[in-house]
Design a protein around this motif. Structure first.
Motif, short mmCIF file in Angstrom:
data_model
loop_
_atom_site.label_atom_id
_atom_site.label_comp_id
_atom_site.label_asym_id
_atom_site.label_seq_id
_atom_site.Cartn_x
_atom_site.Cartn_y
_atom_site.Cartn_z
N LYS A 53 6.95 19.92 -2.94
CA LYS A 53 5.97 18.85 -2.68
C LYS A 53 6.59 17.49 -2.98
CE LYS A 53 1.64 17.37 -1.98
NZ LYS A 53 0.90 17.52 -0.71
N PHE A 54 7.30 17.40 -4.11
CA PHE A 54 7.96 16.16 -4.48
C PHE A 54 9.00 15.76 -3.45
CE2 PHE A 54 11.46 14.02 -6.78
CZ PHE A 54 10.79 12.89 -7.23
N LYS A 55 9.68 16.75 -2.90
CA LYS A 55 10.72 16.50 -1.90
C LYS A 55 10.15 15.90 -0.62
CE LYS A 55 14.25 18.92 0.82
NZ LYS A 55 14.92 20.22 1.08
N VAL A 56 9.09 16.50 -0.09
CA VAL A 56 8.53 16.01 1.18
C VAL A 56 7.86 14.65 1.00
CG1 VAL A 56 8.26 18.32 2.15
CG2 VAL A 56 6.40 17.35 0.81
N GLY B 196 18.92 10.32 8.43
CA GLY B 196 19.32 11.21 7.35
C GLY B 196 18.48 10.98 6.10
N PHE B 197 18.27 12.05 5.33
CA PHE B 197 17.44 11.95 4.14
C PHE B 197 18.32 11.85 2.90
CE2 PHE B 197 14.31 14.37 6.84
CZ PHE B 197 13.43 13.31 6.97
N SER B 198 17.91 11.01 1.95
CA SER B 198 18.59 10.90 0.67
C SER B 198 18.01 11.91 -0.30
CB SER B 198 18.45 9.48 0.10
OG SER B 198 19.00 8.52 0.99
N SER B 199 18.65 12.03 -1.45
CA SER B 199 18.14 12.93 -2.48
C SER B 199 16.80 12.41 -3.00
CB SER B 199 19.15 13.02 -3.63
OG SER B 199 18.55 13.61 -4.76
N PRO B 200 15.80 13.30 -3.18
CA PRO B 200 14.51 12.85 -3.70
C PRO B 200 14.63 12.16 -5.05
CG PRO B 200 14.33 15.08 -2.83
CD PRO B 200 15.77 14.74 -2.82
N MET B 201 15.55 12.65 -5.92
CA MET B 201 15.71 12.02 -7.22
C MET B 201 16.34 10.64 -7.09
SD MET B 201 14.28 14.14 -9.14
CE MET B 201 14.60 13.19 -10.61
N ASP B 202 17.24 10.46 -6.11
CA ASP B 202 17.82 9.14 -5.88
C ASP B 202 16.75 8.14 -5.46
OD1 ASP B 202 20.29 10.06 -6.54
OD2 ASP B 202 21.03 10.23 -4.48
N GLU C 206 0.83 -1.21 0.00
CA GLU C 206 0.00 0.00 0.00
C GLU C 206 0.86 1.26 0.00
OE1 GLU C 206 -3.92 -1.71 2.43
OE2 GLU C 206 -2.28 -0.72 3.51
N LEU C 207 1.98 1.19 0.71
CA LEU C 207 2.89 2.33 0.77
C LEU C 207 3.53 2.58 -0.60
CD1 LEU C 207 3.93 4.26 3.00
CD2 LEU C 207 5.92 2.76 3.24
N LYS C 208 3.95 1.53 -1.26
CA LYS C 208 4.55 1.65 -2.58
C LYS C 208 3.55 2.21 -3.59
CE LYS C 208 7.78 -2.24 -2.07
NZ LYS C 208 8.13 -3.59 -2.60
N LYS C 209 2.34 1.72 -3.53
CA LYS C 209 1.31 2.17 -4.46
C LYS C 209 1.02 3.65 -4.29
CE LYS C 209 -3.40 1.09 -5.97
NZ LYS C 209 -4.58 0.21 -5.75
N ALA C 210 0.95 4.10 -3.03
CA ALA C 210 0.67 5.50 -2.76
C ALA C 210 1.81 6.39 -3.23
CB ALA C 210 0.42 5.70 -1.26
N TYR C 211 3.03 5.96 -2.97
CA TYR C 211 4.19 6.78 -3.38
C TYR C 211 4.30 6.83 -4.90
CZ TYR C 211 8.97 8.10 -4.42
OH TYR C 211 10.07 8.72 -4.95
N ARG C 212 4.09 5.72 -5.57
CA ARG C 212 4.19 5.68 -7.02
C ARG C 212 3.23 6.68 -7.66
NH1 ARG C 212 3.10 0.82 -7.61
NH2 ARG C 212 5.20 -0.05 -7.93
N LYS C 213 2.03 6.72 -7.17
CA LYS C 213 1.02 7.62 -7.72
C LYS C 213 1.39 9.08 -7.50
CE LYS C 213 -3.93 8.70 -7.37
NZ LYS C 213 -5.21 8.32 -6.71
N LEU C 214 1.82 9.42 -6.28
CA LEU C 214 2.15 10.82 -5.96
C LEU C 214 3.46 11.26 -6.61
CD1 LEU C 214 1.12 10.84 -2.19
CD2 LEU C 214 -0.10 11.91 -4.08
N ALA C 215 4.45 10.36 -6.67
CA ALA C 215 5.74 10.71 -7.26
C ALA C 215 5.61 11.03 -8.73
CB ALA C 215 6.74 9.59 -7.04
N LEU C 216 4.80 10.25 -9.43
CA LEU C 216 4.58 10.54 -10.85
C LEU C 216 3.80 11.83 -11.05
CD1 LEU C 216 3.74 6.93 -12.12
CD2 LEU C 216 5.84 8.23 -12.52
N LYS C 217 2.91 12.12 -10.13
CA LYS C 217 2.09 13.32 -10.25
C LYS C 217 2.89 14.59 -9.98
CE LYS C 217 -2.06 15.53 -8.34
NZ LYS C 217 -3.19 15.38 -7.36
N HIS D 105 6.36 14.90 -9.90
CA HIS D 105 7.75 14.90 -10.37
C HIS D 105 8.07 16.23 -11.05
CE1 HIS D 105 11.40 13.78 -12.57
NE2 HIS D 105 11.52 12.78 -11.72
N PRO D 106 9.26 16.81 -10.79
CA PRO D 106 9.62 18.11 -11.36
C PRO D 106 9.55 18.17 -12.88
CG PRO D 106 11.15 17.53 -9.62
CD PRO D 106 10.29 16.33 -9.84
#
Length: 417
Positions: free
Chosen positions: A59-62, A97-103, A36-47, A49-50
């Protein structure tokens, strides 16, 4: 939107957590599964994405940070029990620690989702050029290279100060740069960016009283490092020797590599050509005609004796070789190339007149040449290619000057007596 909820508001959930911010960002419940977590992130990340929404970078970063925390069991446990503040307090050297959003995005859509298989970001490699002699490439050698590099401070373990003392710079809001608007004319303004003076471009700062006394808040210290560089037999000019992880260290990054690039120095006698060695050998005319015996000093301090066969004549530019006396093969040093010898015959500039009849009697007879009565006699002159090229260049320049001056060159003028 207010992300912090009370215990009463969470009573309907099956799992009690300190904060709901990251769960609300992804639109999932605290007891959500990994799928469920993967599905939610996939949808929002594609929406967000810079590349698709350039104005939604924050928004993409957080969203990416929320997914990184909730997809990592250790970070999720810390967040559930202590909230975002607990993550910040354990960010340096710990799991917060946080990684790069693009990574995170590349890792997820490249098949490494769920926080597993994440590629650690790497610091810059350091490249050094090291001069080596042909003898060292032939025999192998060990060289010591001393250098200065940055290492994580042991006094603060790379924090720069006391635990929890690092805070986002309020002057640049963590960006590391300051933006200043300057009016350059009526209705005209100019935007100027410069490195933040408060944090020196780091995006974070530490109070002077909380800074580490060893590194003074820089998180790293300079250290002298001596590397042993093993030059193996048969290595070539430009070959790289890599010391993995020996580069500058930086908090949150994997240390880069130190790369040594071999630079072959020119040798007085031998020249390398692949696995072969090439040399020139001078012969006098009597040696070229009557035979010779010569010695060659090798790169491993041996002496080779070569001689010509009786009656063998050597001409200018002749090539001969000696097997297994060239360069050793890399990683197979018992196999060697050839030593190629190019012969150069030195002729005398002139001969005494009384020697010529004796020489003619020993050498094969001259061929007879028939010359017609109408033939004209010409004189042979010495020819220098460089002088001739310069003469032709001067002649062309004079020709162009004549074209630019239709009246022709000025005549010769006699000086008055």
């Amino acid at each position: 939107m207010e992300y912090t909820r009370t215990c009463a508001e969470l009573s309907k959930d099956t799992k009690m957590v300190k904060e709901m911010k990251f769960y609300d960002l992804l639109g999932v419940k605290p007891n959500c599964t990994s799928d469920e977590l993967k599905k939610a992130y996939r949808k929002l990340a594609l929406k967000y994405h810079p590349d698709k929404n350039p104005n939604e970078g924050e928004k993409f970063k957080v969203i990416s940070q929320a997914y990184e925390v909730l997809s990592t069991p250790e970070k999720r446990k810390i967040y559930d029990e202590g909230g975002e503040q607990a993550l910040k307090e354990g960010s340096s050297g710990g799991p917060g620690g946080f990684s790069s959003p693009m990574d995170i995005f590349d890792m997820f859509f490249g098949g490494g989702g769920g926080g597993r298989g994440r590629r650690e970001r790497k610091g810059k490699d350091v490249v050094h050029q090291m001069g080596v002699t042909l003898e060292e490439l032939y025999n192998g050698s060990v060289r010591k290279l001393a250098l200065q590099k940055n290492v994580i401070c042991d006094g603060c373990e790379g924090l720069g100060g006391k635990k929890g003392a690092v805070e986002r710079c309020p002057n640049c809001r963590g960006s590391g740069v300051q933006v200043r608007i300057q009016q350059i004319g009526p209705g005209m303004v100019q935007q100027i960016q410069s490195v933040c003076v408060e944090c020196q471009g780091q995006g974070e700062r530490i109070n002077a009283k909380d800074r580490c006394k060893v590194c003074l808040g820089k998180k790293v210290v300079r250290e002298r490092k001596v590397l042993e560089v093993h030059v193996d037999k048969g290595m070539v000019d430009g070959q790289k020797i890599t010391f993995n992880g020996e580069g500058d260290q930086e908090p949150g990054l994997q240390a880069g590599d130190i790369i040594i690039v071999l630079d072959e120095k020119e040798h007085l006698v031998f020249k390398r050509s692949g696995d072969n060695l090439v040399m020139r050998m001078e012969l006098s005319l009597v040696e070229a005609l009557c035979g010779f015996q010569k010695s060659i000093h090798t790169l491993d301090d041996r002496d080779l004796v070569i001689s010509s066969l009786p009656g063998q004549v050597f001409k200018q530019g002749d090539l001969k070789c000696i097997l297994n006396e060239g360069m050793p093969h890399y990683r197979n040093p018992f196999e060697k190339g050839r030593l190629i010898i190019q012969f150069s015959v030195e002729f005398p500039r002139q001969l005494p007149a009384e020697v010529i009849p004796k020489l003619e009697s020993l050498l094969p007879p001259k061929p007879e040449v028939i010359i017609s009565d109408q033939a004209e006699e010409a004189v042979l002159m010495d020819f220098n290619p460089e002088v001739e090229a310069r003469r032709q260049r001067d002649q062309r320049e004079a020709y162009y000057e004549d074209d630019e001056n239709p009246q022709g060159p000025r005549g010769v003028q006699c000086a008055s007596q």
